[in-house]
Scaffold this motif. Structure first.
Motif, PDB file in Angstrom:
ATOM      1  N   ALA A  99       0.796  -1.397   0.302  1.00 54.20           N
ATOM      2  CA  ALA A  99       0.279  -0.024  -0.259  1.00 54.20           C
ATOM      3  C   ALA A  99       0.961   1.233   0.259  1.00 54.20           C
ATOM      4  CB  ALA A  99      -0.993   0.121   1.400  1.00 54.20           C
ATOM      5  N   ILE A 101       0.269   5.644   1.022  1.00 60.73           N
ATOM      6  CA  ILE A 101       0.103   6.113   2.084  1.00 60.73           C
ATOM      7  C   ILE A 101       0.280   7.775   1.506  1.00 60.73           C
ATOM      8  CG2 ILE A 101      -1.261   7.522   3.890  1.00 60.73           C
ATOM      9  CD1 ILE A 101      -0.879   4.718   4.726  1.00 60.73           C
ATOM     10  N   ASN A 102       0.060   8.799   0.282  1.00 57.17           N
ATOM     11  CA  ASN A 102       0.462   9.789   0.279  1.00 57.17           C
ATOM     12  C   ASN A 102       0.173  11.061   1.362  1.00 57.17           C
ATOM     13  OD1 ASN A 102       0.791   8.922  -2.539  1.00 57.17           O
ATOM     14  ND2 ASN A 102      -2.025   9.241  -2.605  1.00 57.17           N
ATOM     15  N   LYS A 103       1.252  11.521   1.415  1.00 62.60           N
ATOM     16  CA  LYS A 103       1.859  12.677   2.458  1.00 62.60           C
ATOM     17  C   LYS A 103       0.604  14.045   1.530  1.00 62.60           C
ATOM     18  CE  LYS A 103       5.705  11.417   4.702  1.00 62.60           C
ATOM     19  NZ  LYS A 103       7.043  11.793   5.187  1.00 62.60           N
ATOM     20  N   PHE A 105      -1.173  13.050   5.064  1.00 59.62           N
ATOM     21  CA  PHE A 105      -2.385  11.771   5.441  1.00 59.62           C
ATOM     22  C   PHE A 105      -2.977  12.218   6.690  1.00 59.62           C
ATOM     23  CE2 PHE A 105       1.774  10.342   7.367  1.00 59.62           C
ATOM     24  CZ  PHE A 105       1.255  10.026   8.652  1.00 59.62           C
ATOM     25  N   ASP A 106      -3.622  11.591   6.198  1.00 63.03           N
ATOM     26  CA  ASP A 106      -4.712  11.369   7.408  1.00 63.03           C
ATOM     27  C   ASP A 106      -4.952   9.768   8.022  1.00 63.03           C
ATOM     28  OD1 ASP A 106      -8.126  12.520   8.288  1.00 63.03           O
ATOM     29  OD2 ASP A 106      -8.168  10.060   7.835  1.00 63.03           O
ATOM     30  N   THR A 108      -6.741   8.555  10.181  1.00 58.86           N
ATOM     31  CA  THR A 108      -7.741   7.812  10.120  1.00 58.86           C
ATOM     32  C   THR A 108      -7.019   6.737   8.748  1.00 58.86           C
ATOM     33  OG1 THR A 108      -9.600   9.057  11.111  1.00 58.86           O
ATOM     34  CG2 THR A 108     -10.790   7.223   9.868  1.00 58.86           C
ATOM     35  N   GLU A 109      -7.125   7.249   7.774  1.00 54.88           N
ATOM     36  CA  GLU A 109      -6.865   6.349   6.158  1.00 54.88           C
ATOM     37  C   GLU A 109      -5.354   5.275   7.019  1.00 54.88           C
ATOM     38  OE1 GLU A 109      -4.499   7.211   2.336  1.00 54.88           O
ATOM     39  OE2 GLU A 109      -4.306   8.631   3.612  1.00 54.88           O
ATOM     40  N   LEU A 110      -4.644   6.215   7.387  1.00 56.11           N
ATOM     41  CA  LEU A 110      -3.556   4.975   7.884  1.00 56.11           C
ATOM     42  C   LEU A 110      -3.534   3.694   8.903  1.00 56.11           C
ATOM     43  CD1 LEU A 110      -0.390   4.818   8.793  1.00 56.11           C
ATOM     44  CD2 LEU A 110      -1.030   6.857  10.738  1.00 56.11           C
ATOM     45  N   GLU A 112      -6.778   2.839   9.112  1.00 55.82           N
ATOM     46  CA  GLU A 112      -7.516   1.731   7.868  1.00 55.82           C
ATOM     47  C   GLU A 112      -6.560   0.757   7.261  1.00 55.82           C
ATOM     48  OE1 GLU A 112     -10.122   4.231   5.498  1.00 55.82           O
ATOM     49  OE2 GLU A 112     -11.476   4.289   7.517  1.00 55.82           O
ATOM     50  N   LYS A 113      -5.480   1.506   6.559  1.00 53.84           N
ATOM     51  CA  LYS A 113      -4.699   0.389   5.807  1.00 53.84           C
ATOM     52  C   LYS A 113      -4.144  -0.344   6.679  1.00 53.84           C
ATOM     53  CE  LYS A 113      -4.313   3.448   2.008  1.00 53.84           C
ATOM     54  NZ  LYS A 113      -3.596   3.910   0.770  1.00 53.84           N
ATOM     55  N   ASN A 116      -6.116  -3.318   7.502  1.00 52.18           N
ATOM     56  CA  ASN A 116      -6.275  -4.248   6.391  1.00 52.18           C
ATOM     57  C   ASN A 116      -5.001  -4.789   5.870  1.00 52.18           C
ATOM     58  OD1 ASN A 116      -9.482  -2.578   6.235  1.00 52.18           O
ATOM     59  ND2 ASN A 116      -8.801  -1.630   4.641  1.00 52.18           N
TER      60      ASN A 116
END
Length: 120
Positions: A99, A101-103, A105-106, A108-110, A112-113, A116
């Motif tokens: 995966a 993650i673009n900086k 970043f949120d 919550t996204e971190l 979640e990923k 997962n």
């Protein structure tokens, strides 16, 4: 059993926030700002997931990801790459990461990923 995460980022502020967030989510977290420490820490800490900043001094996160994915013992460990260079997503995926993650970043996204990848 508590899942372990290793984080590399040479920005101490980001490292602190990610470390704190993942610890709060009940992960055991080891962090470093030095790319040279990643492989020895993987052998010592045996993480369930690795998060690498792409742009760090020394060996970049992509090369470290490739080393992890080519290592017979750690090739199945999921790797997330942090990057501020969104236009290079195909290049980053070529290193074998699971995966990106673009900086910036949120958090919550971190989370979640991470969840997962770590719970599959």
């Amino acid at each position: 059993m508590v899942k372990r995460i290793l984080v590399l980022d040479d920005n101490q502020d980001i490292l602190a926030i990610v470390h704190e967030t993942l610890t709060y989510e009940n992960f055991e977290v080891k962090s470093t700002g030095e790319s040279a420490e990643v492989m020895p820490l993987i052998e010592e800490f045996n993480p369930d997931l690795v998060i690498l900043d792409y742009r760090v001094a020394g060996t970049n996160g992509g090369e470290l990801c490739r080393k992890i994915k080519l290592h017979p013992q750690y090739c199945n460990v999921p790797v997330i790459i942090f990057s501020a260079y969104i236009n290079h997503e195909a290049d980053l995926l070529a290193y074998g990461c699971d995966a990106i993650i673009n900086k910036p970043f949120d958090l919550t996204e971190l989370v979640e990923k991470v969840n997962n990848l770590i719970n599959n």
